[in-house]
Design an enzyme around this catalytic site. Structure first.
Site, PDB file in Angstrom:
ATOM      1  N   VAL A  48       0.835  -1.201   0.000  1.00 54.68           N
ATOM      2  CA  VAL A  48       0.000   0.000   0.000  1.00 54.68           C
ATOM      3  C   VAL A  48       0.873   1.256   0.000  1.00 54.68           C
ATOM      4  O   VAL A  48       0.556   2.237  -0.689  1.00 54.68           O
ATOM      5  CB  VAL A  48      -0.988   0.002   1.190  1.00 54.68           C
ATOM      6  CG1 VAL A  48      -1.819   1.268   1.211  1.00 54.68           C
ATOM      7  CG2 VAL A  48      -1.908  -1.225   1.109  1.00 54.68           C
ATOM      8  N   CYS A  49       1.975   1.231   0.714  1.00 56.01           N
ATOM      9  CA  CYS A  49       2.872   2.393   0.732  1.00 56.01           C
ATOM     10  C   CYS A  49       3.475   2.630  -0.653  1.00 56.01           C
ATOM     11  O   CYS A  49       3.585   3.770  -1.109  1.00 56.01           O
ATOM     12  CB  CYS A  49       3.974   2.204   1.766  1.00 56.01           C
ATOM     13  SG  CYS A  49       3.348   2.151   3.464  1.00 56.01           S
TER      14      CYS A  49
END
Length: 163
Positions: A48-49
Site C-alpha cells: 500500500v505504501c
C-alpha cells in the site's frame, strides 16, 4: 488526535538521501514559499505504501501546479528509503523519521504496529496526510487507523486549490 484547521504546524528537520548524499530538510525552509503536503506512511517496500508513493509520483505535476511540495515521512532509515525509491521510481522527497520524533509530534504513531501478525513495532506512523499552508498553519489533516487505507487525495487537492 489531529490538528484543527488553522493550528500552527510543528516545525521539524529530517534527513533524506539524495544523489548528492545525505541532506537535511526543514519545514521552516518552505515558509512563505510553498504549501506542504506531509504524507506519513508506515513502511517502505510494502504494497500500500508503494501504491501511495507511486501514485503521488505519477500525479506530482498536479501538486506542483497547486504550489505544493509533497514530503513522504516514515520511520525507515534514509538508505532503505532511497533504495525503495530507486526500485519503484518514486520521485518525491522521502524523509527519515528513524527516531519517530516527528511522528510523535504529529501524534500519528501506532502504539504497536500489526500485533496480530506478531510484529509489535512501536512508533510506526499511521498513514496520515497534512496540508500546511505557506504561513505554517495546518489546513487539513487526515489520520487513518488502517494501514490499508489511503488518504483522500481529491480532498487534499481541493484544500490546496483554496489556498
Amino acid at each position: 488526535m489531529s490538528f484543527q484547521p488553522g493550528a500552527p504546524a510543528p516545525s521539524f528537520t529530517l534527513p533524506t538521501l539524495t544523489v548528492d548524499g545525505p541532506q537535511l530538510v526543514s519545514t521552516d525552509s518552505y515558509l512563505g514559499k510553498k504549501n506542504l503536503v506531509l504524507l506519513f506512511f508506515p513502511m517502505a517496500f510494502t504494497g500500500v505504501c508503494t501504491k501511495e508513493m507511486c501514485s503521488i509520483t505519477e500525479d506530482y505535476s498536479a501538486y506542483e501546479n497547486l504550489d505544493a511540495e509533497v514530503l513522504g515521512i516514515s520511520g525507515d532509515n534514509p538508505f532503505a528509503q532511497a533504495a525503495w525509491a530507486e526500485k519503484e521510481g518514486i520521485k518525491l522527497t522521502l524523509l527519515s523519521d528513524y527516531e519517530h520524533e516527528v511522528t510523535e509530534m504529529f501524534k500519528v504513531s501506532y502504539p504497536s504496529f500489526l500485533p496480530e501478525k506478531n510484529l509489535h513495532m512501536g512508533g510506526v506512523p499511521k498513514r496520515s496526510a497534512f496540508v500546511i499552508d505557506k504561513e505554517g498553519r495546518v489546513r487539513y489533516s487526515e489520520v487513518l487507523e488502517s494501514p490499508g487505507d489511503l488518504p483522500n487525495f481529491d480532498k487534499i487537492k481541493e484544500v490546496l486549490e483554496s489556498l
